[in-house]
Design an enzyme around this catalytic site. Sequence first.
Site, short mmCIF file in Angstrom:
data_model
loop_
_atom_site.label_atom_id
_atom_site.label_comp_id
_atom_site.label_asym_id
_atom_site.label_seq_id
_atom_site.Cartn_x
_atom_site.Cartn_y
_atom_site.Cartn_z
N ARG A 122 0.85 -1.21 0.00
CA ARG A 122 0.00 0.00 0.00
C ARG A 122 0.88 1.24 0.00
NH1 ARG A 122 -4.73 0.44 4.39
NH2 ARG A 122 -2.96 0.84 5.76
N LYS A 164 -2.68 6.47 1.65
CA LYS A 164 -2.61 6.95 3.04
C LYS A 164 -1.73 8.21 3.13
CE LYS A 164 -3.15 4.32 7.28
NZ LYS A 164 -4.48 4.78 7.57
N GLU A 174 -16.57 6.04 4.09
CA GLU A 174 -15.84 5.45 5.23
C GLU A 174 -15.88 6.41 6.41
OE1 GLU A 174 -11.36 5.48 4.95
OE2 GLU A 174 -11.80 5.96 2.87
C1 COI Z 1 -4.97 2.68 11.28
O1 COI Z 1 -5.95 2.01 11.61
O2 COI Z 1 -3.81 2.25 11.28
C2 COI Z 1 -5.15 4.02 10.87
O3 COI Z 1 -4.53 4.45 9.95
C3 COI Z 1 -5.99 4.85 11.67
C4 COI Z 1 -5.17 5.96 12.20
C5 COI Z 1 -5.47 7.20 11.46
C6 COI Z 1 -5.29 6.07 13.65
#
Ligand code: COI
Length: 346
Positions: free
Chosen positions: A99, A198, A234
Amino acid sequence: MGSFPKQDQVECKEKAEYANVNWDELGFALTKTDYMCIMNFNQDERQFSQGTITRFGNIELCPSSGILNYGQGLFEGLKAYRKEDEGILLFRPEENALRMKIGADRMCMPSPTMEQFLDAVKKTVLANKRWVPPHGRGSLYIRPLLMGTGQNLGVKPASEYTFLVYASPVGNYNKGELNLMVEDKVHRATPGGTGGVKAVTNYSPFYKPLTEAKAEGFSDVLFLDALTGSKIEEGSACNIFILKGNVISTPTADGTILPGITEKASWNLHQVEELAVPIEEVFDAEEVFCTGTAMVVKSVASITYQGKRTEYKMGAETVAQKLHAALTGIQTGVNEDKLGWTMAID
Ligand code: COI
């Protein structure tokens, strides 16, 4: 040197040493651990250096770095779990590496190879072994960061990059019930944007609606698609599933939804349909649940849309609870890992 029978090796296994932490009080917040791992991108060799373990601490950045000025950065999240025999397991770390690679391409950044990513994650966990909570009392959350660290005042990709991995023991992401509010004014992602990777810049833009929803007593917001405002996408840090009859559905991840690693794992454990989910579908769903690395699998107690509140089935008999048990069983080495999802690292 002679080799010992396997049984003797098991009996001789040393007792793990633990950091002085009140494991049962852990939430989702940073507890500083001992070490982090850093790799810099070598421009001449066009690759990242080998990871170096250093003491956890602040890093120096040029005020004109790409990450600070233009948000050229990505992060990942994965967890290390302690088994009953005190061994340590990672859950699907290759998925995070992949990812990040896809995200790096979208953000015009070089990415560490799969091997480098896994090596940095393993080194970070092993250096911070005493911070991996005892079996069943939390996990070590691992946060890989990829960022443009070279100076660039002009709007263009940075000249230098850093890949850094740090970790923190964590407990539950959300304490208490999950009550969602549908956000119909602010959108998390737009078609063609970065919602499907991300990017660090995907998060703070929704702090305002999230803070407002929390002030009204909700635990999270549920975003709608930006194009029509009619389909659910989401939550702020989780994917969503709805259950009607025997059918579980989740919105199609086609660029505006982050493809979740826990989400994908859930599809393997239970048959799921990936399709567009109109907001009306939530009004007569029997059960709704969210998934995420931080959150794992959690039942949604209610969804409120334009003042209308719908409540859902909760408790031991829910699909969410069964999925949670199946997944955490695999992650912590209690259930047999038939799909080869875990990686033992000690
Ligand atoms: C995760 O679940 O790893 C996330 O990326 C959530 C995070 C923004 C706390």
